[in-house]
Design a protein around this motif. Sequence first.
Motif, mmCIF file in Angstrom:
data_model
loop_
_atom_site.group_PDB
_atom_site.id
_atom_site.type_symbol
_atom_site.label_atom_id
_atom_site.label_comp_id
_atom_site.label_asym_id
_atom_site.label_seq_id
_atom_site.Cartn_x
_atom_site.Cartn_y
_atom_site.Cartn_z
ATOM 1 N N GLU A 82 0.327 -14.505 5.760
ATOM 2 C CA GLU A 82 -0.502 -13.441 6.286
ATOM 3 C C GLU A 82 -0.736 -12.355 5.248
ATOM 4 O O GLU A 82 -1.560 -11.472 5.451
ATOM 5 C CB GLU A 82 0.142 -12.836 7.537
ATOM 6 N N HIS A 83 -0.008 -12.391 4.128
ATOM 7 C CA HIS A 83 -0.162 -11.389 3.077
ATOM 8 C C HIS A 83 -0.916 -11.947 1.871
ATOM 9 O O HIS A 83 -0.945 -11.321 0.825
ATOM 10 C CB HIS A 83 1.204 -10.860 2.645
ATOM 11 N N SER A 84 -1.516 -13.125 2.017
ATOM 12 C CA SER A 84 -2.305 -13.728 0.952
ATOM 13 C C SER A 84 -3.773 -13.362 1.112
ATOM 14 O O SER A 84 -4.281 -13.237 2.226
ATOM 15 C CB SER A 84 -2.148 -15.254 0.989
ATOM 16 N N LEU A 85 -4.461 -13.198 -0.013
ATOM 17 C CA LEU A 85 -5.888 -12.906 0.032
ATOM 18 C C LEU A 85 -6.654 -14.025 0.732
ATOM 19 O O LEU A 85 -7.719 -13.807 1.280
ATOM 20 C CB LEU A 85 -6.432 -12.710 -1.379
ATOM 21 N N LEU A 86 -6.098 -15.242 0.725
ATOM 22 C CA LEU A 86 -6.782 -16.368 1.342
ATOM 23 C C LEU A 86 -6.728 -16.306 2.862
ATOM 24 O O LEU A 86 -7.466 -17.030 3.528
ATOM 25 C CB LEU A 86 -6.154 -17.685 0.850
ATOM 26 N N LEU A 93 -9.502 0.356 6.486
ATOM 27 C CA LEU A 93 -9.345 -1.026 6.041
ATOM 28 C C LEU A 93 -8.624 -1.084 4.699
ATOM 29 O O LEU A 93 -7.711 -1.889 4.504
ATOM 30 C CB LEU A 93 -10.717 -1.693 5.916
ATOM 31 N N HIS A 94 -9.032 -0.211 3.774
ATOM 32 C CA HIS A 94 -8.442 -0.246 2.433
ATOM 33 C C HIS A 94 -6.976 0.141 2.444
ATOM 34 O O HIS A 94 -6.139 -0.530 1.821
ATOM 35 C CB HIS A 94 -9.218 0.691 1.506
ATOM 36 N N TYR A 95 -6.635 1.220 3.140
ATOM 37 C CA TYR A 95 -5.244 1.663 3.140
ATOM 38 C C TYR A 95 -4.342 0.670 3.874
ATOM 39 O O TYR A 95 -3.165 0.518 3.547
ATOM 40 C CB TYR A 95 -5.127 3.053 3.758
ATOM 41 N N THR A 96 -4.890 -0.028 4.872
ATOM 42 C CA THR A 96 -4.122 -1.088 5.523
ATOM 43 C C THR A 96 -3.855 -2.226 4.540
ATOM 44 O O THR A 96 -2.760 -2.794 4.508
ATOM 45 C CB THR A 96 -4.872 -1.618 6.752
ATOM 46 N N LEU A 97 -4.848 -2.550 3.708
ATOM 47 C CA LEU A 97 -4.650 -3.562 2.671
ATOM 48 C C LEU A 97 -3.554 -3.140 1.689
ATOM 49 O O LEU A 97 -2.751 -3.971 1.257
ATOM 50 C CB LEU A 97 -5.958 -3.791 1.908
ATOM 51 N N VAL A 98 -3.524 -1.857 1.332
ATOM 52 C CA VAL A 98 -2.497 -1.358 0.421
ATOM 53 C C VAL A 98 -1.117 -1.631 1.003
ATOM 54 O O VAL A 98 -0.191 -2.058 0.295
ATOM 55 C CB VAL A 98 -2.684 0.143 0.144
ATOM 56 N N ARG A 99 -0.971 -1.420 2.302
ATOM 57 C CA ARG A 99 0.325 -1.663 2.944
ATOM 58 C C ARG A 99 0.655 -3.148 2.999
ATOM 59 O O ARG A 99 1.814 -3.543 2.917
ATOM 60 C CB ARG A 99 0.307 -1.101 4.372
ATOM 61 N N GLN A 100 -0.368 -3.988 3.140
ATOM 62 C CA GLN A 100 -0.131 -5.416 3.335
ATOM 63 C C GLN A 100 0.079 -6.176 2.039
ATOM 64 O O GLN A 100 0.937 -7.061 1.966
ATOM 65 C CB GLN A 100 -1.313 -6.029 4.113
ATOM 66 N N ILE A 101 -0.726 -5.889 1.017
ATOM 67 C CA ILE A 101 -0.656 -6.698 -0.205
ATOM 68 C C ILE A 101 -0.271 -5.886 -1.431
ATOM 69 O O ILE A 101 -0.203 -6.437 -2.531
ATOM 70 C CB ILE A 101 -1.995 -7.429 -0.474
ATOM 71 N N GLY A 105 4.557 7.108 5.744
ATOM 72 C CA GLY A 105 3.200 6.665 6.013
ATOM 73 C C GLY A 105 3.146 5.381 6.809
ATOM 74 O O GLY A 105 2.313 5.234 7.714
ATOM 75 N N ARG A 106 4.054 4.437 6.526
ATOM 76 C CA ARG A 106 4.031 3.159 7.228
ATOM 77 C C ARG A 106 4.401 3.304 8.692
ATOM 78 O O ARG A 106 4.088 2.434 9.504
ATOM 79 C CB ARG A 106 4.985 2.161 6.552
ATOM 80 N N GLN A 136 6.584 -4.213 0.428
ATOM 81 C CA GLN A 136 6.464 -5.601 0.053
ATOM 82 C C GLN A 136 6.852 -6.495 1.225
ATOM 83 O O GLN A 136 7.827 -6.226 1.924
ATOM 84 C CB GLN A 136 7.370 -5.936 -1.121
ATOM 85 N N PRO A 137 6.090 -7.580 1.461
ATOM 86 C CA PRO A 137 6.444 -8.512 2.514
ATOM 87 C C PRO A 137 7.630 -9.355 2.106
ATOM 88 O O PRO A 137 7.861 -9.586 0.910
ATOM 89 C CB PRO A 137 5.179 -9.372 2.640
ATOM 90 N N PRO A 138 8.422 -9.847 3.065
ATOM 91 C CA PRO A 138 9.536 -10.724 2.711
ATOM 92 C C PRO A 138 9.017 -12.038 2.153
ATOM 93 O O PRO A 138 7.965 -12.531 2.541
ATOM 94 C CB PRO A 138 10.246 -10.933 4.064
ATOM 95 N N GLN A 139 9.743 -12.615 1.215
ATOM 96 C CA GLN A 139 9.379 -13.885 0.616
ATOM 97 C C GLN A 139 10.362 -14.946 1.085
ATOM 98 O O GLN A 139 11.564 -14.720 1.180
ATOM 99 C CB GLN A 139 9.415 -13.794 -0.922
ATOM 100 N N ILE A 140 9.851 -16.135 1.357
ATOM 101 C CA ILE A 140 10.673 -17.246 1.811
ATOM 102 C C ILE A 140 10.717 -18.286 0.707
ATOM 103 O O ILE A 140 9.663 -18.715 0.208
ATOM 104 C CB ILE A 140 10.099 -17.873 3.102
ATOM 105 N N SER A 141 11.905 -18.653 0.298
ATOM 106 C CA SER A 141 12.063 -19.590 -0.804
ATOM 107 C C SER A 141 11.360 -20.900 -0.503
ATOM 108 O O SER A 141 11.502 -21.474 0.571
ATOM 109 C CB SER A 141 13.555 -19.836 -1.057
#
Length: 316
Positions: free
Chosen positions: A20-24, A256-264, A199-200, A8-13
């Motif tokens: 960079e971890h958003s689908l947008l 591409l897909h497995y990189t997405l799994v790690r990112q989002i 894996g990461r 999981q990416p860190p979240q900032i309040s």
Amino acid sequence: MSEPPPGQPPQISGQHNVSEHSLLHWRIAVPFVLTGVIWGSTWWVITDQIDGVPPSWSVAWRFLLATPAMFLVAKLMGKPLGLGTKGQLLALAIGIAQFCGNFNFVYRSELHLTSGIVAVLFTMLIVANATFGWLLLGQRITRNFVIGTVIALGGIALLLLHEAQLSPLGGNIGLGVALAVGGILSASIANVVQANETGRGLPMVSLLAWAMLYGTIADVGLAWFTAGPPELPVRASFWLGIGWLALAGSVVTFPLHYTLVRQIGAGRAAYNGIVVVIVAMILSTLFEDYRWTPLTGLGAVLALIGLVVALRARRS
């Protein structure tokens, strides 16, 4: 700030901008859409692959081509191929689950169910990935993700209902569904375990090259055991299909897909299954005379709404 759970990416309040971890973000959106479009085409191609050819040998031919291509990609990218003992064991697990179990289940499922039915069933990978991600990696499932998933599955149910009405299924329907579920679980396990701590720390293409090698060995062994020695098909369409499935459908998309799994996260990455279904249905419209109805239109809209709701859900 404490470290987030693995994967999981860190979240900032108070952060509301596109991260960079958003689908947008284009680094997420481009591979997300690309994998969905390519995999959407593979369901149609697979139907020709099992026409007169044992499913296990069709899978084996696919990865006999894809495996050396993936090692070549790793070499050209300058990625080290040494994985260490833990890395090799992880590659073995991924290879058996993803590149042997998943594909053999899927190809056999299409002997009993239409490709559209199997593609729709495979969107349940969303639920399996989110569940395994929660159990194995501590990735929390948010309320909005659940709401989006329920909406999307409602739309998928409508698409599935129409498909069943339009194309009465032959063969053993129960066996076909069971095989599809086996493929879903195999793919989901591979999706989630590759995003663990070991894996990461490994280059994605190197891990996938070794995983494909182990999976290919298992594919050939299973094919020989279940169908006997190989017989080379002579149809040009078969080998053109093998090329597309091996290179575009495997070598391009899996990194591409497995990189997405790690990112989002595994749950949200599996939502490209919605894109896959829509693309598969568009191809059916263009090449198989698929007829759209108010029922299928509503199903597609609900699936897309659920996709947007779930993907916009922030993870804790």
